[in-house]
Design a protein around this motif. Structure first.
Motif, PDB file in Angstrom:
ATOM      1  N   UNK A  66      -6.013  -5.123  21.888  1.00 23.18           N
ATOM      2  CA  UNK A  66      -6.971  -4.120  21.208  1.00 23.18           C
ATOM      3  C   UNK A  66      -8.021  -4.442  20.808  1.00 23.18           C
TER       4      UNK A  66
ATOM      5  N   UNK B 262      -3.202   2.572  14.426  1.00 21.12           N
ATOM      6  CA  UNK B 262      -2.262   1.842  14.954  1.00 21.12           C
ATOM      7  C   UNK B 262      -2.158   0.307  14.510  1.00 21.12           C
ATOM      8  N   UNK B 263      -3.390  -0.183  14.415  1.00 20.70           N
ATOM      9  CA  UNK B 263      -3.764  -1.623  14.093  1.00 20.70           C
ATOM     10  C   UNK B 263      -3.550  -1.740  12.755  1.00 20.70           C
ATOM     11  N   UNK B 264      -3.969  -0.749  11.814  1.00 18.69           N
ATOM     12  CA  UNK B 264      -3.972  -0.969  10.535  1.00 18.69           C
ATOM     13  C   UNK B 264      -2.316  -1.002  10.101  1.00 18.69           C
TER      14      UNK B 264
ATOM     15  N   UNK C 247      -6.650  -9.401  10.937  1.00 22.52           N
ATOM     16  CA  UNK C 247      -5.270  -9.590  11.045  1.00 22.52           C
ATOM     17  C   UNK C 247      -5.262 -10.971  11.856  1.00 22.52           C
TER      18      UNK C 247
ATOM     19  N   UNK D 157       0.111  -2.014  12.084  1.00 25.54           N
ATOM     20  CA  UNK D 157       0.433  -3.282  12.463  1.00 25.54           C
ATOM     21  C   UNK D 157       0.116  -4.482  11.561  1.00 25.54           C
ATOM     22  N   UNK D 158      -0.955  -4.381  11.011  1.00 24.55           N
ATOM     23  CA  UNK D 158      -1.556  -5.412  10.229  1.00 24.55           C
ATOM     24  C   UNK D 158      -0.800  -5.458   8.858  1.00 24.55           C
TER      25      UNK D 158
ATOM     26  N   UNK E 135     -10.911  -4.953  12.754  1.00 26.00           N
ATOM     27  CA  UNK E 135      -9.817  -4.933  12.243  1.00 26.00           C
ATOM     28  C   UNK E 135      -8.786  -5.809  12.859  1.00 26.00           C
TER      29      UNK E 135
ATOM     30  N   UNK F  11       0.571 -16.741   7.690  1.00 29.62           N
ATOM     31  CA  UNK F  11       0.671 -16.088   6.229  1.00 29.62           C
ATOM     32  C   UNK F  11       0.839 -17.376   5.247  1.00 29.62           C
TER      33      UNK F  11
ATOM     34  N   UNK G 139      -2.650  -7.433  19.327  1.00 30.61           N
ATOM     35  CA  UNK G 139      -3.823  -7.354  18.449  1.00 30.61           C
ATOM     36  C   UNK G 139      -5.038  -7.979  19.410  1.00 30.61           C
TER      37      UNK G 139
ATOM     38  N   UNK H  97       3.002  -9.392  17.973  1.00 30.32           N
ATOM     39  CA  UNK H  97       1.775  -8.569  17.568  1.00 30.32           C
ATOM     40  C   UNK H  97       0.404  -9.352  17.985  1.00 30.32           C
TER      41      UNK H  97
ATOM     42  N   UNK I  62       2.641  -6.917   9.739  1.00 31.84           N
ATOM     43  CA  UNK I  62       2.653  -8.211   9.861  1.00 31.84           C
ATOM     44  C   UNK I  62       2.389  -9.294   8.497  1.00 31.84           C
ATOM     45  N   UNK I  63       1.202  -8.733   7.867  1.00 30.41           N
ATOM     46  CA  UNK I  63       0.842  -9.459   6.800  1.00 30.41           C
ATOM     47  C   UNK I  63       1.653  -9.432   5.447  1.00 30.41           C
TER      48      UNK I  63
END
Lengths: 485, 171
Positions: A113, B156-158, A143, B160-161, A139, A149, A110, A106, B164-165
């Motif tokens: 993007x 899409x990013x939302x 992230x 993935x986020x 966005x 995390x 990210x 990811x 992931x989180x």
């Protein structure tokens, strides 16, 4: 909609499409494969390289997608800046991700993007596309900040950036809606036409309020004082390569958007010139004074990054009086600045190794003996940030101050100069720590791969090259600015 | 007939909205909210804005109300039940509500004729496209195709986020 037009439009966003395809490919491969993900870094860099090559294939004039996107030299220049920043970040982050045990697909998706979003922002000819590009990149960064995390600082950074970023977006959107109400359009081209068609002395409260709120929203994104509070905490908590990317990418993208908005609102230059004169002085001074007191190099770089925005804003203020000289010097400043800042954070990312965060001045002690190349690269980047010839930073500062003097803003240039003097203290402290102190204890040498070192070397060479041979870059900045004025 | 229907759904919407803030049980309040949204959607249909009506049902009744219900069920139900519906600021709330209503009326009422005219022009334009939904679809897929695609990347990013989180299990 005829197909020939669609084809021309698609040609204009070729680099963006290549990035999107690379990102989706990386996402799918990440799911399908279980092995180590280092090949995704190669894939991402390859995708970015193809995108860079494709930039040369697109026309340098006109509008695409029913006047929503600019296809001009300004946009192309910024696209190249973001693409190269993205590639460098991916190259320097490999080792950091390995050390933190966070190498995952990811991350690359990210970063790609986010780069795409920033490219859309810089090319926007309409508030709609500008806002969407801003949200896409923001966005991704929210992230990326929180990727660790299990690390409380990383979580704090992500949450802080998210909440404050959303608030800034809300303010920006409200400002845009007021401008829409006053001018009847979201298109920057149309807004400029409407405004310049108004009689002398015409003012509308809605328009002034809208402009102010829009500028506040964008000032948050470029971390200008008094909207800078989030920056140091977020950079400190975010993974170092992400902080490196954030300290140049979103800032420069928001600055590009800011330049486009200011050109569209040029009939109001008296108002925005005044606003930015105050913000510029505050940003330089507060950024520099707070940078003096930091014990963490990462935080110091965050505060000095704020100060650099202040220097660039000198160009914007000068632009209110002499449009082309001022605004193009602001553009040139960031062009000269971004490699050095990215590199300085990159060295810190390389220094992060078993038990060492590589973030404080103490840990830089004796770096020259421990890892000569890292110390050498850091010195070049620090010189450029400081503005010592023959590095790019010197040319950037020189042009910004010259633009201020040419616009009869002697006092502003003087404030900038004093601030540049203040900054020598904390910048030179880094060099003193690296070269004039013995390493404190047995420190493991940085375990950086040749990938990260070659990225640092490229950035160092570019930084010196821009300073030693500035002519083409200055011309490029002037021509790009002339394209949008 | 149309006016009668309009009045009917308006009254339902208002009564339901009052019940949202006055019912003691939060599940009842959420259900009243659903009724408010549905009757507003009916008003949109009467006005010829079938796309807005569909969005009202999909977005508000479909997504937002579910979100409220989730949020309410995640917090302790017993605590939620003892939350008082009427606080000391009741008088203030009513006063400010009426003030906002008066201000809006003050702005809108003198313009009512002009706004109605503008609405008619917009409606005629929409009819020339076919229907509202068709007009919006055509605009989205031709003129605004680029922003449309960027929005899809944002979503899409939302996703993935969120994965992931929230979902990541660390070793």
């Amino acid at each position: 909609m005829d197909l020939a037009q669609l084809y021309r439009d698609m040609q204009a966003i070729l680099p963006e499409m290549i990035l999107a395809v690379t990102a989706l490919l990386a996402l799918i491969l990440d799911f399908l494969t279980k092995c180590k993900k280092s090949y995704l870094a190669c894939l991402s860099v390859a995708g970015i390289s193809i995108a860079v090559i494709s930039v040369w294939g697109i026309p340098t004039e006109g509008l695409a997608f029913s006047r929503l996107l600019h296809v001009d030299l300004f946009a192309l220049l910024y696209k190249l800046v973001f693409l190269s920043a993205g590639a460098m970040v991916i190259l320097i982050s490999g080792d950091y991700l390995d050390v933190q045990n966070k190498r995952s697909g990811e991350y690359y998706v990210l970063v790609l993007l986010a780069t795409l979003g920033m490219m859309v922002m810089a090319a926007a000819a309409n508030f709609l596309t500008m806002y969407l590009g801003l949200e896409l990149s923001s966005l991704c960064f929210y992230i990326l900040c929180g990727l660790q995390t299990k690390d409380a600082r990383s979580n704090e950074a992500a949450l802080k950036y998210f909440v404050l970023g959303l608030m800034a977006s809300a303010i920006l959107i409200y400002g845009i809606s007021l401008i829409y109400g006053a001018t009847g359009s979201l298109s920057l081209i149309r807004i400029e036409k409407v405004l310049s068609g108004q009689p002398e002395g015409w003012k509308s409260i809605g328009l002034i309020a809208g402009m102010t709120l829009t500028l506040v929203g964008l000032s948050f994104k470029i971390a200008a004082v008094p909207f800078h509070m989030w920056a140091p905490d977020v950079y400190e908590g975010a993974p170092t390569p992400v902080a490196a990317f954030m300290s140049v990418g979103p800032k420069i993208a928001a600055f590009a958007a800011l330049l486009r908005v200011l050109v569209a609102l040029f009939p109001l230059s008296v108002q925005w010139g005044g606003i930015f004169a105050v913000i510029s002085v505050l940003t330089m001074t507060v950024g520099n004074l707070l940078a003096l007191r930091q014990e963490s190099v990462k935080r110091m770089l965050a505060y000095s990054g704020i100060a650099h925005v202040g220097y660039a804003l000198i160009g914007v203020v000068a632009g209110a009086y002499s449009k082309d000289i001022g605004l193009s010097s602001a553009l040139l400043y960031f062009l000269m600045y971004f490699m050095a800042n990215l590199g300085a954070f990159g060295v810190l990312a390389v220094l992060c190794r078993g038990g060492h965060t590589g973030e404080t001045y103490e840990e830089l002690k004796g770096l020259a003996a421990n890892s000569p190349p890292a110390a050498f690269f850091m010195t070049i980047f620090i010189f450029s940030l400081l503005g010592i010839p023959p590095t790019g930073g010197f040319i950037g500062k020189l042009w910004v101050f010259a633009a201020a003097v040419k616009s009869d803003l002697m006092w502003l240039a003087a404030v900038g100069l004093v601030n540049a003097l203040i900054s020598t203290y904390y910048y030179l402290r880094v060099i003193v720590m690296m070269y004039m102190h013995e390493p404190e204890a047995e420190q493991p040498a940085p375990a950086a791969s040749y990938m990260a070192y070659s990225a640092l070397a490229i950035m160092a060479v570019v930084t010196v090259f821009m300073g030693a041979n500035p002519r083409p870059f200055i011309e490029l900045a002037q021509r790009s600015m002339a394209a949008i004025i | 007939m149309v006016y009668l229907l309009f009045g009917f759904f308006s009254v339902i919407a208002i009564i339901a909205a009052i019940r949202v803030v006055s019912s003691k049980d939060y599940i009842h309040a959420i259900l009243w909210l659903v009724l408010t949204f549905f009757s507003t959607a009916a008003l949109f249909i009467i006005l010829g804005a079938e796309f807005l009506a569909a969005m009202q049902v999909l977005v508000y009744t479909g997504a937002i109300v579910i979100l409220y219900a989730f949020a309410m069920m995640l917090i302790n139900i017993k605590e939620a039940k003892v939350i008082r519906q009427f606080h000391k600021q009741k008088g203030w709330a009513i006063g400010i509500g009426l003030l906002i209503f008066a201000a809006l009326g003050f702005v809108v009422a003198p313009q009512a004729k002009r706004l109605a005219g503008a609405g008619e022009t917009a409606a005629r334009e929409a009819i020339s496209w076919g229907y509202n939904s068709r007009a919006i679809g055509t605009a989205l897929y031709t003129k605004y195709i680029f922003p449309f695609e960027v929005v899809s990347l944002i979503l899409l990013v939302a996703i993935i986020g969120a994965v992931v989180l929230a979902l990541r299990k660390e070793p």
